[in-house]
Design a protein around this motif. Structure first.
Motif, short mmCIF file in Angstrom:
data_model
loop_
_atom_site.label_atom_id
_atom_site.label_comp_id
_atom_site.label_asym_id
_atom_site.label_seq_id
_atom_site.Cartn_x
_atom_site.Cartn_y
_atom_site.Cartn_z
N GLY A 58 0.93 -1.29 0.03
CA GLY A 58 -0.35 0.19 0.05
C GLY A 58 0.72 1.23 -0.04
N PRO A 59 0.33 2.45 0.22
CA PRO A 59 0.92 3.59 0.20
C PRO A 59 1.86 3.73 1.57
CG PRO A 59 -1.30 3.90 1.22
CD PRO A 59 -1.34 2.60 0.57
N PHE A 60 2.66 4.86 1.52
CA PHE A 60 3.83 5.02 2.80
C PHE A 60 2.67 5.96 3.45
CE2 PHE A 60 6.78 4.93 -0.75
CZ PHE A 60 7.71 4.00 -0.01
N ILE A 61 3.00 5.55 4.85
CA ILE A 61 2.09 6.17 5.85
C ILE A 61 3.19 6.79 6.91
CG2 ILE A 61 0.03 4.95 5.68
CD1 ILE A 61 0.97 3.36 8.25
N SER A 62 2.60 7.64 7.84
CA SER A 62 3.65 8.56 8.79
C SER A 62 3.40 7.86 10.12
CB SER A 62 3.18 9.88 8.54
OG SER A 62 3.08 10.12 7.28
N GLY A 97 2.94 8.80 13.97
CA GLY A 97 2.34 9.89 14.74
C GLY A 97 0.99 10.37 14.02
N THR A 98 0.47 9.74 12.99
CA THR A 98 -0.58 10.14 12.37
C THR A 98 -1.63 8.99 12.32
OG1 THR A 98 0.55 11.47 10.97
CG2 THR A 98 -1.26 11.02 9.96
N TRP A 99 -2.81 9.06 12.49
CA TRP A 99 -3.84 8.11 12.49
C TRP A 99 -4.39 7.94 10.91
CZ3 TRP A 99 -4.94 4.88 16.19
CH2 TRP A 99 -4.97 5.12 17.49
N THR A 100 -4.00 6.58 10.68
CA THR A 100 -4.44 6.23 9.18
C THR A 100 -5.41 4.98 9.32
OG1 THR A 100 -2.23 6.72 8.44
CG2 THR A 100 -3.51 5.37 7.01
N HIS A 101 -6.46 5.20 8.29
CA HIS A 101 -7.30 4.13 8.66
C HIS A 101 -7.18 3.17 7.64
CE1 HIS A 101 -11.57 2.16 8.13
NE2 HIS A 101 -11.36 2.26 9.47
N TYR A 107 -8.07 -0.66 1.48
CA TYR A 107 -8.58 0.70 1.34
C TYR A 107 -7.86 1.49 2.50
CZ TYR A 107 -13.17 -1.16 -0.69
OH TYR A 107 -13.64 -1.63 -1.48
N VAL A 108 -7.15 2.81 2.20
CA VAL A 108 -6.52 3.58 3.09
C VAL A 108 -7.24 5.04 3.14
CG1 VAL A 108 -4.32 4.63 3.41
CG2 VAL A 108 -4.35 2.24 2.58
N ASN A 109 -7.51 5.20 4.42
CA ASN A 109 -8.35 6.71 4.74
C ASN A 109 -9.54 6.44 4.01
OD1 ASN A 109 -6.41 7.45 6.58
ND2 ASN A 109 -5.53 8.99 5.29
N GLY A 110 -10.14 5.33 3.68
CA GLY A 110 -11.52 5.21 3.16
C GLY A 110 -11.58 5.09 1.53
C1 LIG Z 1 -4.49 9.36 5.96
O1 LIG Z 1 -5.18 10.40 6.77
C2 LIG Z 1 -4.16 11.12 7.54
C3 LIG Z 1 -5.04 11.98 8.39
O2 LIG Z 1 -6.11 12.87 7.48
C4 LIG Z 1 -2.97 11.70 6.71
O3 LIG Z 1 -2.28 12.42 7.69
C5 LIG Z 1 -2.42 10.64 5.92
O4 LIG Z 1 -1.46 11.56 4.99
C6 LIG Z 1 -3.28 10.10 5.09
N1 LIG Z 1 -2.46 8.96 4.56
C7 LIG Z 1 -2.89 8.35 3.35
C8 LIG Z 1 -1.89 7.27 2.90
O5 LIG Z 1 -3.70 9.09 2.56
#
Ligand SMILES: *[C@@H]1O[C@H](CO)[C@@H](O)[C@H](O)[C@H]1NC(C)=O
Ligand SMILES: *[C@@H]1O[C@H](CO)[C@@H](O)[C@H](O)[C@H]1NC(C)=O
Ligand SMILES: *[C@@H]1O[C@H](CO)[C@@H](O)[C@H](O)[C@H]1NC(C)=O
Length: 486
Positions: free
Chosen positions: A396-400, A402-406, A420-423
């Motif tokens: 999937g995508p890179f995520i960060s 300290g950040t909430w990711t769904h 699905y990421v962030n919906g």
């Molecule tokens: C998911 O949502 C969070 C909070 O809005 C955002 O910081 C993050 O970059 C998003 N991640 C992706 C992969 O879209």
């Protein structure tokens, strides 16, 4: 059952070249919406005397309409309901099934085990439960190890078996659901097979005069203009019904019977049938299942912290995990290639490659499957990774940190795994089989076991997890969006 495919997937760097996913937009049919609505309108000639009694009775009951009775028989070696008021008697040697084998089993505890040739059932003679001239819902789980045939009684109450609307029954007739009040009945349309747990529900809606049957949370049949039930006495029987002069019996297992004196909505019934677990990690019982099954979990080396919604669980790496038991239908559980979904919020503290979601069939063996994790080759950025058994995978995508990711992962044989990421839909594998263990499984969050046969790194996750939903169906994009926009 117990089918195992052991593959050695040593080089994690091979993964991207083997990954196969597409971002095409698909109409995912999750089975949540019944498309076939069978409306049977019966125009009955009602004798005046019945009209009179109907009118009188509805006048009387209208003042009691706000009193909703809910009765729940967990059948965990108990004949009493949860309020200890409606106490049953086991008839003709009826007993409970054991939980030692892989199945039968629903949620937790035990359930009724009935042999139809011995006329076994459970009866609740007193107090009388008045279901006349009102809405009600009957819900339960059933399992037969032999093919269904004839009439298999699930739930009944009967004043007069030859009088219209005075004898209530819910049964399997042949291989389909069947219910009614006598000469005012509804037939289901789907076929029930042996060796599967089914959630079945029968709703009578007094306001709309509808009878509705649901199978696994999906509407199976609906009938309009159905007169209300009018039986004024009779025991409740679980595992047996009287249809005219013939008493019939269920052969197999019945568990978690609920009777409620209101018409539950389609959504409530879908949730009861398919929300296998919901962990909000909120106080005061942060490890409990907030879904319909009570599959409460436990943890090791984890802490409760401030979360995305109220509290969350925080893992600190190795020996830090959460687990809960009782998943009949997820990847690697009883049957192969059955639909399921997992949705959760994650907030990693470290991007080290790690495991976030596992399923295993034993706590004493590493026969398990890593479904979701983090994959990182730089140590700075991490990508979400999800995996079937054992291929294919989706990076999937890179995520960060300290950040909430769904993150939501859905599966069906037809669509394969979808991430699905962030919906937002990220990708799908396309049609692929998913292996089974043959067992009811544990859900593990964080890293509990090294799983031998897949490529998500067996390593402790560091970070938080919140609002974990496990479904025994492939949820839709709309449902994913709703979960991600909480
Ligand atoms: C998911 O949502 C969070 C909070 O809005 C955002 O910081 C993050 O970059 C998003 N991640 C992706 C992969 O879209
Ligand atoms: C149930 O009610 C009917 C009608 O009042 C009566 O004839 C019958 O004997 C009753 N049955 C029982 C078991 O009480
Ligand atoms: C889960 O916890 C709830 C609330 O404490 C409780 O009612 C239920 O019986 C528990 N389930 C199990 C399997 O112990």
């Amino acid at each position: 059952m117990g089918r195992e495919k052991i593959r050695k997937l040593n080089d994690v760097h091979d993964i991207p070249t083997i990954t196969k996913w597409s971002t095409r937009t698909k109409a995912i049919v999750g089975g949540s919406i019944a498309t076939a609505v069978v409306a049977v309108i019966i125009v009955a000639v009602v004798p005046p005397v019945v009209l009179l009694s109907q009118k009188q009775a509805s006048t009387v009951t209208s003042t009691q309409a706000s009193t909703v009775i809910s009765i729940y028989w967990c059948l965990d070696t108990l004949t009493s309901d949860s309020s200890n008021v409606y106490i049953g008697t086991l008839m003709n040697g009826a007993t409970y099934f054991s939980t030692t084998s892989s199945q039968p089993f629903v949620a937790y505890g035990q359930g009724l085990s009935l042999t139809s040739s011995s006329s076994q059932y459970m009866t609740i003679a007193t107090p009388f439960v008045d279901l006349t001239y009102k809405s009600f819902t009957i819900e339960t789980w059933i399992f037969s190890s032999a093919a269904y045939s004839g009439d298999s009684g699930i739930f009944g109450q009967c004043e007069c078996s030859s009088c219209s609307n005075q004898c209530l029954y819910l049964l399997v007739r042949g291989t389909s659901l069947y219910a009614g009040f006598t000469l005012n009945d509804i037939s289901g349309s789907s076929t029930l097979a042996a060796n599967l747990w089914y959630h079945v529900a029968f709703v009578y809606n007094y306001d709309t005069k509808q009878q509705i049957l649901y199978l696994n949370g999906v509407q199976d049949a609906i009938k309009s203009s159905a007169s209300p039930y009018q039986g004024v006495n009779g025991s409740i029987n679980i595992g047996s019904t009287l249809v005219f002069t013939i008493r019939n019996y269920f052969n197999g297992y019945i568990d978690n019977v609920k009777l409620t004196t209101r018409a539950k909505t389609a959504n409530e019934i879908l949730t009861a049938a398919t929300l296998a677990g919901y962990y909000s990690f909120d106080s005061p019982s942060p490890y409990n299942d907030n879904g319909p099954n009570g599959a409460n979990g436990t943890q090791n080396g984890a802490v409760i912290v401030s979360g995305y919604v109220n509290q969350a669980i925080r893992f600190t790496g190795s020996s830090s995990y959460f687990y809960a038991y009782g998943f009949f239908q997820v990847g690697y559980a009883v049957y192969a290639s059955k639909p399921f979904s997992v949705a959760l919020w994650i907030n990693p503290a470290s991007m080290t490659s790690s495991t976030i979601v596992q399923f295993s069939w034993s706590l004493t063996s590493s026969r398990c499957h890593n479904l979701m994790g983090l994959w990182s080759n730089t140590g700075i950025n991490g990508q979400i990774v999800v995996q079937g058994w054992a291929w294919p995978i989706i990076i999937g995508p890179f995520i960060s940190t300290g950040t909430w990711t769904h993150v939501s992962v859905t599966y069906s044989f037809t669509n394969g795994l979808t991430l699905y990421v962030n919906g937002t839909l990220f990708g799908s594998t396309g049609s692929v089989a998913f292996s089974n263990s043959g067992y009811i499984t544990y859900l593990q969050l964080g890293y509990m076991y090294s799983c031998t046969s897949n490529s998500i790194t067996n390593n402790g996750y560091q970070g938080s997890v919140d609002e974990v939903y496990i479904y025994s169906r492939e949820i839709t994009q709309a449902e994913v969006s709703a979960l991600a926009s909480v």
